[in-house]
Design an enzyme around this catalytic site. Structure first.
Site, short mmCIF file in Angstrom:
data_model
loop_
_atom_site.label_atom_id
_atom_site.label_comp_id
_atom_site.label_asym_id
_atom_site.label_seq_id
_atom_site.Cartn_x
_atom_site.Cartn_y
_atom_site.Cartn_z
N HIS A 71 -3.64 -1.79 -6.58
CA HIS A 71 -2.32 -1.21 -6.30
C HIS A 71 -2.31 -0.57 -4.90
O HIS A 71 -1.37 -0.79 -4.12
CB HIS A 71 -2.00 -0.18 -7.39
CG HIS A 71 -0.70 0.55 -7.21
ND1 HIS A 71 0.33 0.45 -8.13
CD2 HIS A 71 -0.26 1.40 -6.24
CE1 HIS A 71 1.35 1.21 -7.72
NE2 HIS A 71 1.01 1.80 -6.58
N GLU A 72 -3.37 0.20 -4.59
CA GLU A 72 -3.41 0.89 -3.29
C GLU A 72 -3.61 -0.10 -2.13
O GLU A 72 -2.98 0.04 -1.09
CB GLU A 72 -4.52 1.95 -3.27
CG GLU A 72 -4.37 3.07 -4.30
CD GLU A 72 -2.96 3.63 -4.40
OE1 GLU A 72 -2.26 3.71 -3.37
OE2 GLU A 72 -2.55 3.99 -5.52
N GLN A 95 2.28 5.74 2.31
CA GLN A 95 3.04 6.68 1.47
C GLN A 95 3.13 8.07 2.10
O GLN A 95 3.89 8.92 1.62
CB GLN A 95 2.40 6.78 0.08
CG GLN A 95 2.51 5.47 -0.69
CD GLN A 95 1.84 5.58 -2.04
OE1 GLN A 95 0.64 5.46 -2.16
NE2 GLN A 95 2.63 5.85 -3.07
N LEU A 134 3.60 6.94 -6.75
CA LEU A 134 4.14 8.21 -6.23
C LEU A 134 5.36 7.98 -5.32
O LEU A 134 6.13 8.91 -5.10
CB LEU A 134 3.06 8.99 -5.49
CG LEU A 134 1.90 9.51 -6.37
CD1 LEU A 134 0.84 10.19 -5.51
CD2 LEU A 134 2.41 10.48 -7.44
N HIS A 149 -0.46 -1.68 -1.14
CA HIS A 149 0.33 -0.81 -0.25
C HIS A 149 -0.06 -1.03 1.21
O HIS A 149 0.80 -1.05 2.10
CB HIS A 149 0.08 0.67 -0.56
CG HIS A 149 0.95 1.26 -1.62
ND1 HIS A 149 2.32 1.35 -1.50
CD2 HIS A 149 0.65 1.85 -2.81
CE1 HIS A 149 2.82 1.96 -2.58
NE2 HIS A 149 1.83 2.26 -3.39
#
Ligand code: ZN
Length: 187
Positions: A149-150, A50, A108, A153
């Site tokens: 969730h992270e 991100q 985000l 990613h």
């Protein structure tokens, strides 16, 4: 210093992160900058993709949340303040398949877009800190959800991939619009 956050559908968000093998000042600086970026954006988690880097590094900070959850960190249950913000290097998640919970998630990289995602409630995550020291965290609730969730990613997986098809269908126009804005910003 806060870093710019990459939005959907920037191609780096689909890139699997490379394993981190060198634990040096460059890694510490990136982790620090990611924590600052997460705090500046009022997020509870942020992955390296991100901020434009495809490596196995993410940060989590649930201190501002009022959600209740349990944790065992390296065999004890220290106050959250003692291990947050949490920096996870090369994290590996093992989830207990049941029970699962449904919760509305945001990201985000998807401003203003939220949707219900079903995930296992209880996980164990093994990871290293920025000095290369290994840790094990068992947790449930929002902390388990945020870590999943992270870590998704870091493997190029986004929350829309796990969203209920009906919820996703409703979001299609906003996702198209966001894709277009991201494409135009990159020109
Ligand atoms: Zn996200």
């Amino acid at each position: 210093m806060a870093l710019p956050i990459v939005h959907y559908n920037h191609p780096i968000l689909r890139k699997k992160g490379a394993k981190i093998t060198v634990f040096n000042a460059v890694l510490r600086d990136l982790a620090d900058a990611m924590v600052q970026t997460m705090h500046a954006a009022e997020g509870i988690g942020l992955a390296a993709q991100q901020v434009g880097q495809a490596v196995q590094l993410c940060v989590v900070d649930l201190r501002p949340s009022e959600s209740r959850f349990d944790w065992v960190y390296d065999g004890t249950s220290p106050p959250l303040e003692l291990f947050m913000p949490l920096v996870l290097v090369n994290p590996e998640v093992t989830a207990l398949p049941k029970p699962e919970t449904v919760l509305e998630e945001g990201c985000l990289s998807f401003p203003q877009i939220r949707g219900d995602v079903t995930r296992p409630d209880l996980i164990t995550v093994k990871f290293k800190d920025v000095t290369g020291h290994p840790h094990t965290l068992q947790c449930n609730g929002l902390l388990a959800r945020c870590v999943q969730h992270e870590v998704d990613h870091l493997n190029g997986v986004l929350f829309i991939d796990r969203m209920d098809p009906d919820a996703l269908a409703e979001l299609t126009p906003s996702l198209k619009e966001l894709k277009k804005r991201t494409r135009e910003a990159r020109k």
